[in-house]
Motif scaffolding. Structure first.
Motif, short mmCIF file in Angstrom:
data_model
loop_
_atom_site.label_atom_id
_atom_site.label_comp_id
_atom_site.label_asym_id
_atom_site.label_seq_id
_atom_site.Cartn_x
_atom_site.Cartn_y
_atom_site.Cartn_z
N THR A 220 17.05 -3.11 0.95
CA THR A 220 15.70 -4.07 0.85
C THR A 220 14.33 -3.38 1.35
OG1 THR A 220 16.93 -6.26 -0.37
CG2 THR A 220 14.44 -5.92 0.10
N ALA A 221 13.82 -2.88 0.53
CA ALA A 221 12.48 -2.45 0.61
C ALA A 221 11.16 -3.07 0.28
CB ALA A 221 12.18 -0.36 0.41
N TYR A 222 10.80 -3.01 1.16
CA TYR A 222 8.90 -4.19 1.38
C TYR A 222 8.46 -3.37 1.15
CZ TYR A 222 12.50 -8.21 1.60
OH TYR A 222 13.60 -8.79 1.27
N SER A 223 7.18 -3.26 0.58
CA SER A 223 5.75 -2.29 0.40
C SER A 223 5.32 -3.07 0.05
CB SER A 223 5.55 -1.12 -0.83
OG SER A 223 7.40 -0.18 -0.68
N PHE A 224 3.91 -2.58 1.03
CA PHE A 224 2.86 -3.69 0.89
C PHE A 224 1.65 -2.03 0.81
CE2 PHE A 224 5.95 -6.76 2.34
CZ PHE A 224 4.87 -7.64 2.04
N VAL A 225 0.62 -2.55 0.01
CA VAL A 225 -0.72 -1.87 0.42
C VAL A 225 -2.13 -2.81 1.12
CG1 VAL A 225 -2.96 -1.16 -0.25
CG2 VAL A 225 -0.46 -0.14 -1.36
N GLY A 226 -2.69 -3.07 2.27
CA GLY A 226 -3.09 -4.05 3.46
C GLY A 226 -2.06 -4.99 3.16
N ASP A 227 -2.72 -5.94 2.28
CA ASP A 227 -2.07 -7.19 2.38
C ASP A 227 -1.14 -8.13 0.96
OD1 ASP A 227 -2.55 -7.70 5.40
OD2 ASP A 227 -4.60 -8.78 4.15
N LYS A 228 -1.19 -6.57 0.39
CA LYS A 228 -0.88 -7.20 -1.21
C LYS A 228 0.72 -6.59 -1.09
CE LYS A 228 -5.65 -6.47 -3.06
NZ LYS A 228 -5.24 -8.32 -3.43
N GLN A 229 2.17 -7.31 -1.68
CA GLN A 229 3.00 -6.51 -1.83
C GLN A 229 3.04 -6.03 -2.97
OE1 GLN A 229 5.84 -9.39 -0.83
NE2 GLN A 229 7.61 -7.96 -1.62
N LEU A 230 3.43 -4.94 -3.22
CA LEU A 230 3.28 -4.83 -4.29
C LEU A 230 4.97 -5.17 -5.44
CD1 LEU A 230 3.06 -0.66 -3.20
CD2 LEU A 230 0.69 -2.80 -3.90
N THR B 252 9.42 -6.35 -13.33
CA THR B 252 8.20 -6.18 -14.33
C THR B 252 7.04 -7.97 -14.39
OG1 THR B 252 10.28 -7.23 -15.63
CG2 THR B 252 9.61 -4.61 -15.86
N ASP B 253 8.28 -8.88 -13.88
CA ASP B 253 7.17 -10.23 -14.22
C ASP B 253 6.16 -10.08 -12.72
OD1 ASP B 253 6.09 -13.26 -14.21
OD2 ASP B 253 8.38 -13.20 -14.21
N PRO B 254 4.84 -10.58 -13.29
CA PRO B 254 3.51 -10.21 -12.42
C PRO B 254 4.41 -11.52 -11.50
CG PRO B 254 3.32 -9.82 -14.96
CD PRO B 254 4.40 -10.19 -14.57
N ASP B 255 4.59 -12.30 -11.48
CA ASP B 255 4.90 -13.68 -11.71
C ASP B 255 6.43 -13.76 -10.36
OD1 ASP B 255 2.69 -15.33 -12.66
OD2 ASP B 255 3.22 -15.14 -14.32
N ASP B 256 6.49 -12.93 -10.22
CA ASP B 256 7.54 -12.36 -9.58
C ASP B 256 8.00 -11.14 -8.74
OD1 ASP B 256 10.36 -12.95 -8.46
OD2 ASP B 256 11.43 -12.85 -10.46
N ILE B 257 7.51 -11.69 -7.89
CA ILE B 257 7.48 -10.18 -7.18
C ILE B 257 8.83 -9.26 -6.50
CG2 ILE B 257 6.48 -8.72 -4.58
CD1 ILE B 257 4.12 -10.72 -5.04
N GLU B 258 9.20 -8.49 -7.05
CA GLU B 258 10.68 -7.50 -6.55
C GLU B 258 10.58 -6.34 -5.56
OE1 GLU B 258 12.82 -7.27 -9.82
OE2 GLU B 258 12.84 -9.26 -10.25
N PRO B 259 11.02 -6.96 -4.54
CA PRO B 259 11.77 -5.68 -3.69
C PRO B 259 11.90 -4.06 -4.50
CG PRO B 259 12.70 -7.25 -2.18
CD PRO B 259 11.93 -7.74 -4.29
N ILE B 260 12.22 -3.40 -3.34
CA ILE B 260 13.05 -1.98 -4.13
C ILE B 260 14.78 -2.04 -3.21
CG2 ILE B 260 13.15 0.15 -4.34
CD1 ILE B 260 10.65 0.59 -3.58
#
Length: 434
Positions: free
Chosen positions: A234-244, A248-256
């Motif tokens: 599982t790959a979790y990506s962040f730009v600064g403090d924001k997780q990407l 497709t659901d803005p309220d449900d953050i999914e990693p890769i």
């Protein structure tokens, strides 16, 4: 009459000593050209004078002539110091509103507060304008421009696509968590290195060219029943403090979710992963980026490594350096890799350089005696080449000047003796009459 004849000799010798003293005083002045005193005899004659009985009336200073021979060179660490090896003068324009044109051999230049390249007096160095390839686009003294260094180069480009090729170690252990096998879901925490196996950082840019850091954390997964490591990550990506969010659901953050086959080849995701938009710090419009692990990403039994990392954004380039080539091309380099031609140094020559009017500070102006300047590029059409990182010294030879000073002193003493002799003769005559 002999009084005035000797007086003219004294005046001439005094002028020569003044000229030599001026030369010696400027032995360390960059670009200075020594002068010599030229004399001529004075003959007063008429058409009925007997040429075999004519006596001269002394001497006169015909001219104080400058000698434009090449001076030596001093090496310099400044990229804007440049010397002319051969014929020619730099063209500079005054810093005031008059923009008076003058000429100099002193190539010790610097940058003023307005980023113009100037000499020590604030006169601006003149160059020919050039196009992007460095070719001159206009010639003539009216077409020259003052050389000015830009602060930035290029336009900022926001990152849209990121490519990351790496190897995830097949021997990686499962991140330890005492609560992993309880009913409490396993929690990834980017601030806790025990909760992930590897991380990779990539510099990306927002729409204003500001640098941001894209950090991707990799966590090896296990089968829920056997707790054995799998080929899933599982790959979790962040730009600064924001997780990407790769969902497709803005309220449900999914990693890769990453999957490898038995040979260690990446099978999923099969192509670039598009994240939902995120707001960069200070931005008002969301930025969209994709992350592509490519075909070169593997899971084999070797240490974790990042084989390639690239992105398509770019910042605004900040000025890093300036160079002056032998042909006079001035080129600036910037922090974003850009290189920009700013102009080509233009040189001037004169049919009679000894007729130039001295302005001081190793500068001259054209006069009726010197003729109009002929312009050209360094190293072409008889003009000298340029030597970057060097400054031309004075062409004064101390030994020659000291010998000349001795001769001038001798001439002065001889004329003073002649004047004294004439005075004694006159006194003798006065005594006879009395």
């Amino acid at each position: 009459m002999s009084f005035f004849t000797s007086l003219s000799g004294l005046q001439a010798a005094q002028t020569e000593m003044s000229t030599i003293s001026h030369n010696l005083a400027n032995v360390s002045t960059n670009g200075f050209k020594r002068s010599t005193t030229q004399f001529a005899d004075v003959i007063a004659s008429t058409s009925n004078s007997n040429p075999t009985q004519m006596v001269g009336s002394g001497t006169v200073v015909k001219s104080v002539r400058q000698q434009f021979s090449q001076g030596g060179f001093t090496q310099s660490s400044s990229a804007l110091d440049v010397a002319i090896s051969g014929e020619g003068f730099f063209i500079v324009k005054g810093s005031d509103a008059s923009n008076n044109v003058s000429f100099t051999r002193n190539g010790s230049f610097l940058v003023d507060s307005d980023r113009y390249v100037v000499d020590a007096q604030g006169n601006k160095l003149q160059v020919y304008p050039v196009d992007g390839s460095g070719a001159v686009v206009a010639t003539g003294i009216a077409s020259t421009v003052s050389l000015r260094l830009p602060q930035i180069s290029g336009k900022p480009e926001a990152t849209e696509d990121v490519t990351l090729s790496l190897n995830l170690n097949a021997n990686s252990v499962i991140p330890s968590d005492d609560d992993r096998w309880t009913d409490v879901p396993y929690a990834f925490d980017r601030f806790d290195p025990a909760t992930y196996n590897h991380s990779a950082q990539t510099t990306i840019y927002d729409a204003n060219g500001n640098a941001l850091t894209l950090t991707t954390y990799f966590v090896r997964e296990t089968t829920p029943t056997t707790a054995e490591p799998t080929s899933d990550w599982t790959a979790y990506s962040f730009v600064g403090d924001k997780q990407l969010n790769s969902g497709t659901d803005p309220d449900d953050i999914e990693p890769i979710a990453m999957t490898f086959d038995g040979t260690g080849k990446l099978t999923a995701p099969a192509g670039p992963t598009s994240f939902l938009g995120f707001l960069a710090p200070g931005a008002t419009t969301e930025q969209m980026i994709t992350l592509d692990f490519g075909d070169a990403t593997t899971q084999v039994y070797s240490p974790f490594s990042i084989d390639a990392s690239s992105q398509d954004g770019s910042p605004v380039g900040q000025l890093e350096g300036v160079t002056i080539a032998d042909d006079g091309t001035v080129r600036a380099s910037f922090s974003n890799g850009d290189s920009q031609a700013l102009g080509k140094v233009v040189l001037a020559s004169f049919s009679n350089p000894t007729g130039l009017r001295q302005l001081g500070s190793s500068t001259w102006s054209a006069s009726g005696l010197s003729g109009e300047p002929r312009l050209g590029e360094p190293g072409a059409n008889g003009f000298g080449g340029l030597m970057a990182g060097a400054v031309e010294r004075s062409n004064v030879d101390i030994t020659e000047e000291l010998v000349g000073l001795i001769a001038a002193q001798r001439n002065f003493q001889a004329n003073a003796k002649a004047l004294d002799t004439a005075s004694q003769i006159s006194q003798t005559i006065f005594n006879i009459r009395s």
